[in-house]
Every structure is written in C-alpha cells, then in structure tokens.
Scaffold this motif. Structure first.
Motif, PDB file in Angstrom:
ATOM      1  N   GLN A 280     -18.901   3.113 -20.356  1.00 56.12           N
ATOM      2  CA  GLN A 280     -19.763   3.529 -21.454  1.00 56.12           C
ATOM      3  C   GLN A 280     -21.066   2.743 -21.410  1.00 56.12           C
ATOM      4  OE1 GLN A 280     -19.270   2.368 -25.495  1.00 56.12           O
ATOM      5  NE2 GLN A 280     -17.961   0.610 -25.035  1.00 56.12           N
ATOM      6  N   VAL A 281     -22.112   3.328 -21.990  1.00 52.61           N
ATOM      7  CA  VAL A 281     -23.391   2.650 -22.154  1.00 52.61           C
ATOM      8  C   VAL A 281     -23.987   3.100 -23.479  1.00 52.61           C
ATOM      9  CG1 VAL A 281     -24.623   4.443 -20.859  1.00 52.61           C
ATOM     10  CG2 VAL A 281     -25.655   2.178 -21.134  1.00 52.61           C
ATOM     11  N   GLY A 282     -24.597   2.168 -24.214  1.00 61.35           N
ATOM     12  CA  GLY A 282     -25.208   2.484 -25.489  1.00 61.35           C
ATOM     13  C   GLY A 282     -26.636   1.978 -25.559  1.00 61.35           C
ATOM     14  N   TYR A 283     -27.469   2.684 -26.332  1.00 57.30           N
ATOM     15  CA  TYR A 283     -28.899   2.341 -26.413  1.00 57.30           C
ATOM     16  C   TYR A 283     -29.400   2.529 -27.838  1.00 57.30           C
ATOM     17  CZ  TYR A 283     -33.951   2.741 -25.784  1.00 57.30           C
ATOM     18  OH  TYR A 283     -35.314   2.582 -25.897  1.00 57.30           O
ATOM     19  N   PHE A 284     -30.016   1.494 -28.412  1.00 56.84           N
ATOM     20  CA  PHE A 284     -30.646   1.559 -29.725  1.00 56.84           C
ATOM     21  C   PHE A 284     -32.136   1.888 -29.562  1.00 56.84           C
ATOM     22  CE2 PHE A 284     -26.990  -1.169 -30.282  1.00 56.84           C
ATOM     23  CZ  PHE A 284     -26.464  -0.760 -31.504  1.00 56.84           C
ATOM     24  N   PHE A 285     -32.646   2.718 -30.472  1.00 50.65           N
ATOM     25  CA  PHE A 285     -34.066   3.068 -30.407  1.00 50.65           C
ATOM     26  C   PHE A 285     -34.628   3.128 -31.828  1.00 50.65           C
ATOM     27  CE2 PHE A 285     -31.516   6.890 -30.495  1.00 50.65           C
ATOM     28  CZ  PHE A 285     -32.128   7.685 -31.456  1.00 50.65           C
ATOM     29  N   PRO A 286     -35.923   2.871 -32.007  1.00 48.06           N
ATOM     30  CA  PRO A 286     -36.497   2.800 -33.352  1.00 48.06           C
ATOM     31  C   PRO A 286     -36.691   4.167 -33.988  1.00 48.06           C
ATOM     32  CG  PRO A 286     -38.193   2.456 -31.704  1.00 48.06           C
ATOM     33  CD  PRO A 286     -36.899   2.506 -30.952  1.00 48.06           C
ATOM     34  N   ILE A 287     -36.402   4.242 -35.298  1.00 47.44           N
ATOM     35  CA  ILE A 287     -36.728   5.390 -36.135  1.00 47.44           C
ATOM     36  C   ILE A 287     -37.395   4.814 -37.380  1.00 47.44           C
ATOM     37  CG2 ILE A 287     -35.879   7.380 -37.415  1.00 47.44           C
ATOM     38  CD1 ILE A 287     -33.537   7.538 -35.582  1.00 47.44           C
ATOM     39  N   GLY A 288     -38.698   4.683 -37.336  1.00 43.68           N
ATOM     40  CA  GLY A 288     -39.402   4.017 -38.417  1.00 43.68           C
ATOM     41  C   GLY A 288     -38.968   2.570 -38.506  1.00 43.68           C
ATOM     42  N   ALA A 289     -38.540   2.167 -39.699  1.00 45.78           N
ATOM     43  CA  ALA A 289     -38.077   0.796 -39.903  1.00 45.78           C
ATOM     44  C   ALA A 289     -36.604   0.633 -39.543  1.00 45.78           C
ATOM     45  CB  ALA A 289     -38.308   0.376 -41.351  1.00 45.78           C
ATOM     46  N   GLN A 290     -35.938   1.709 -39.141  1.00 41.62           N
ATOM     47  CA  GLN A 290     -34.521   1.649 -38.836  1.00 41.62           C
ATOM     48  C   GLN A 290     -34.271   1.891 -37.343  1.00 41.62           C
ATOM     49  OE1 GLN A 290     -33.340   4.509 -42.111  1.00 41.62           O
ATOM     50  NE2 GLN A 290     -31.948   2.825 -42.580  1.00 41.62           N
ATOM     51  N   LYS A 291     -33.004   2.026 -37.009  1.00 39.58           N
ATOM     52  CA  LYS A 291     -32.611   2.238 -35.628  1.00 39.58           C
ATOM     53  C   LYS A 291     -31.678   3.432 -35.500  1.00 39.58           C
ATOM     54  CE  LYS A 291     -34.568  -1.246 -33.412  1.00 39.58           C
ATOM     55  NZ  LYS A 291     -35.411  -1.097 -32.221  1.00 39.58           N
ATOM     56  N   GLY A 292     -31.912   4.233 -34.471  1.00 37.28           N
ATOM     57  CA  GLY A 292     -30.961   5.250 -34.071  1.00 37.28           C
ATOM     58  C   GLY A 292     -30.151   4.730 -32.899  1.00 37.28           C
ATOM     59  N   TYR A 293     -29.184   5.510 -32.498  1.00 33.56           N
ATOM     60  CA  TYR A 293     -28.288   5.039 -31.441  1.00 33.56           C
ATOM     61  C   TYR A 293     -27.844   6.203 -30.574  1.00 33.56           C
ATOM     62  CZ  TYR A 293     -24.170   3.029 -29.196  1.00 33.56           C
ATOM     63  OH  TYR A 293     -23.248   2.597 -28.274  1.00 33.56           O
ATOM     64  N   LEU A 294     -27.807   5.967 -29.263  1.00 31.78           N
ATOM     65  CA  LEU A 294     -27.351   6.948 -28.286  1.00 31.78           C
ATOM     66  C   LEU A 294     -26.251   6.321 -27.450  1.00 31.78           C
ATOM     67  CD1 LEU A 294     -28.045   9.843 -27.232  1.00 31.78           C
ATOM     68  CD2 LEU A 294     -29.456   8.715 -25.489  1.00 31.78           C
ATOM     69  N   ASN A 295     -25.121   7.025 -27.325  1.00 31.46           N
ATOM     70  CA  ASN A 295     -23.980   6.499 -26.571  1.00 31.46           C
ATOM     71  C   ASN A 295     -23.458   7.547 -25.603  1.00 31.46           C
ATOM     72  OD1 ASN A 295     -20.717   6.278 -26.462  1.00 31.46           O
ATOM     73  ND2 ASN A 295     -21.647   4.244 -26.528  1.00 31.46           N
ATOM     74  N   LEU A 296     -23.189   7.125 -24.382  1.00 31.80           N
ATOM     75  CA  LEU A 296     -22.597   7.980 -23.352  1.00 31.80           C
ATOM     76  C   LEU A 296     -21.329   7.316 -22.854  1.00 31.80           C
ATOM     77  CD1 LEU A 296     -22.769  10.445 -21.398  1.00 31.80           C
ATOM     78  CD2 LEU A 296     -24.040   8.936 -19.832  1.00 31.80           C
ATOM     79  N   LYS A 297     -20.210   8.046 -22.896  1.00 33.92           N
ATOM     80  CA  LYS A 297     -18.956   7.507 -22.378  1.00 33.92           C
ATOM     81  C   LYS A 297     -18.182   8.600 -21.655  1.00 33.92           C
ATOM     82  CE  LYS A 297     -16.496   8.008 -26.819  1.00 33.92           C
ATOM     83  NZ  LYS A 297     -15.738   7.269 -27.858  1.00 33.92           N
ATOM     84  N   ALA A 298     -17.396   8.179 -20.686  1.00 36.68           N
ATOM     85  CA  ALA A 298     -16.634   9.120 -19.864  1.00 36.68           C
ATOM     86  C   ALA A 298     -15.226   8.594 -19.669  1.00 36.68           C
ATOM     87  CB  ALA A 298     -17.311   9.336 -18.514  1.00 36.68           C
ATOM     88  N   TYR A 299     -14.267   9.519 -19.569  1.00 32.96           N
ATOM     89  CA  TYR A 299     -12.857   9.161 -19.392  1.00 32.96           C
ATOM     90  C   TYR A 299     -12.273   9.915 -18.204  1.00 32.96           C
ATOM     91  CZ  TYR A 299     -13.006   7.381 -24.224  1.00 32.96           C
ATOM     92  OH  TYR A 299     -13.317   6.699 -25.371  1.00 32.96           O
ATOM     93  N   TRP A 300     -11.499   9.198 -17.387  1.00 34.21           N
ATOM     94  CA  TRP A 300     -10.712   9.809 -16.316  1.00 34.21           C
ATOM     95  C   TRP A 300      -9.244   9.600 -16.646  1.00 34.21           C
ATOM     96  CZ3 TRP A 300     -15.604   8.331 -15.565  1.00 34.21           C
ATOM     97  CH2 TRP A 300     -16.411   9.169 -14.798  1.00 34.21           C
TER      98      TRP A 300
END
Length: 325
Positions: A280-300
């Motif tokens: 898995q990998v996760g990334y925080f990014f700015p949304i005004g004064a707050q933060k959004g979040y994007l996560n990608l994960k995979a399962y075998w």
C-alpha cells in the motif's frame, strides 16, 4: 513524523480513507462465491479518531478471481463448474462524525452505495432430451447498483493506543436476478460487528492496525440459501517517509465458521476461507487549510478453500467536507 503531520491526520475521515471499499464481488465466498463482507475493508490507522463533521470517501475497486473447473459453485441457484469473474465499482460513502463524546469515545455514522459492472463466466450443466445432460460454458454481465450499507463506529484514543468497535448492516437492494452468473447484490440482509486496535507512534511515523469481526447472514428467500457465520481479520502496517507519504503492507484472513444451510444449499456446508497480502501507499495533499488523502492498496490471495481466488486493487480518495476547527 512532525506534530503538523499528526494534526493533518485528525482532519480527514480516517476510518474510511484507510479502510473502506465495500463491495459485492461475483466470486468471493458463500452462495455463488458471494459474501457480505469484503475482506480488506479496514486498513492503516482504522481505529484513529478524526475531526467532527462531514467527510466523504470515494473508492474505485477492481477485482479478478477464478476457480478451476473441478470446483463447483451455486450461482443464482444454478450449479456451475468453476467460475471466472471480474468487478469494477465506484463507491461513495458519506460520513458524519459527532463532536459530542459517546461513552467517552468518538462516534461516527456512515452510509454507502456503489455503481459499476460485474462480469462472470462458468461451466453450466444443462438438461437435455431423454434425461441426458451436457455441459456448456456461459458468460454474463451486469451493470447497476450495489446493496446499501450502513456503518457505525466508536473510537477511543490514549497516547499511541487507539481502540474501536463497529457495527454494520446491509440492505439487499442491489442488482440481482436468480439464475444470473454476475450480480451486484446479495439478495439477502446481513449484520456484522467487531472491534479493532491501532498502534500509532506519531513521532516515529509508525503504525499497525488490526480489525476483526463476525458476519451473520439472513436467508436468500429466492434460492432458500443461507450463508454461514463468517469471521474476518484485516491488518495493515506502514511507515511515514515524510509528512505527505507513507508506505507499507496490508493483508486479511477470512474464514467461514459455520456451514451454509437451507434447502438451496445442495453442496452441503461449503465452508470457505482465504488469506491475502499486498502493498500500500498513501499520500496527503492540501485542500485549503485542511488535507485530503489518497490511498492505493492491492491484495494477492492464497490458501483459498471453496471459493475463487485472485487479486484486487482499491483506490480511495478521502475528502473533509466540514470547515477546519
């Protein structure tokens, strides 16, 4: 990990940003390979509280699974030899987190629904003239909506330790038809409940989360099939490389504790289980004064029994909708 990064974590819908991608897959477990619970729903920081107010998780899910022709499944009331299935769904899951404590913890309520497409193919036994039978390979595709899901969580925070209990239910309104190889709905209600724990060292940027629960399934009244009680454990571990990025591993274990029942369960108890692991990998990014979040994960998946196995990928975007506090 700095206190600024730790503060950002409180401003996104953690319970869903790291966890949610609920679906009905055409080849997972129980009747027709379909289970109410999608293993891997909960992930990193699942038990960490977030800020009060509204938030939204949007998840894209792709899954691919198959089973050999030597394995039989009941799909939509029909006996099949093996199954090959894929699913692509997009979920919307709005959540409201309460500011007022409940039993000393933080309560949140969510509702979710998905739209997408499922495809399935399998060998079907067909009745012929004079009592003879023959096999035929058939395929099916459905586009539509899923069942509706409700989720309630209660979380507590104590230093590096975070605790959670949750309850969940499904309302069977998704696309479903008896005899179809691919369905987006289960055609039966279900309830699920359990608890979880997250160890989160904010200074070192390390975390480990584990969530376990049990599912009770009601009978599919069209096929007279009732899935057994399921147990599931989801886990995740990650390391923050910076204030914005963390990487790690995810996994799950799924085991059916009691057998399937009802007059439609002609294959007997048909208990199923499976395990999986992936990155898995996760990334925080700015949304005004707050933060959004994007996560990608995979399962075998591996160690599958009485179910198709394969791989799946979840991409989740988490957005805070309430103003900064």
């Amino acid at each position: 990990m700095t206190s600024t990064a730790a503060h950002h974590l409180r401003h996104i819908p953690l319970g869903l940003a790291f966890a949610f991608a609920l679906l009905v897959n055409p080849a997972r477990a129980d009747e027709g390979g379909v289970s109410f619970w999608a293993p891997g729903q909960f992930g990193s920081l699942a038990a960490v509280p977030s800020d009060p107010g509204w938030s939204l998780a949007l998840s894209y899910f792709h899954a691919s699974a198959d089973a050999g022709l030597s394995k039989n499944f009941l799909v939509g009331g029909r006996l099949t030899a093996g199954i090959d299935a894929t699913a692509d769904l997009v979920f919307a899951f709005p959540t409201y987190t309460f500011a007022q404590p409940v039993f000393g913890g933080q309560a949140a309520l969510s509702v979710g629904w998905a739209a997408g497409q499922a495809r399935g193919s399998a060998g079907i036994g067909l009745a012929g003239p004079r009592g003879n039978s023959f096999d035929s390979s058939q395929s099916d595709k459905v586009t539509g909506g899923s069942d509706v899901y409700g989720l309630g969580t209660l979380k507590w925070h104590d230093g590096n330790d975070n605790f959670m209990v949750y309850g969940m239910f499904g309302i069977p309104v998704g696309a479903y038809r008896v005899g179809r190889l691919a369905n987006l709905g289960t055609n039966h209600g279900a309830i699920d409940g359990g608890g979880g724990y997250t160890y989160f060292d904010e200074k070192k940027g390390r975390e480990f989360s584990i969530v376990g629960g049990l599912t009770y399934n009601f009978e599919n009244t069209d096929t007279h099939y009732q899935n057994g009680v399921d147990a599931h454990v989801d886990w995740a571990a990650s390391q923050f490389l910076s204030e914005q990025v963390h990487v790690g591993l995810v996994g799950y274990f799924y085991d059916q504790l009691t057998g399937d029942s009802g007059s439609g369960a002609t294959l007997g108890p048909f208990k199923s289980r499976v395990a999986a692991v992936g990155p898995q990998v996760g990334y925080f990014f700015p949304i005004g004064a707050q933060k959004g979040y994007l996560n990608l994960k995979a399962y075998w998946e591996f160690a599958a029994e009485n179910r198709a196995k394969g791989w799946n990928v979840w991409l989740t975007l988490a957005l805070p909708l309430s103003g900064a506090r």
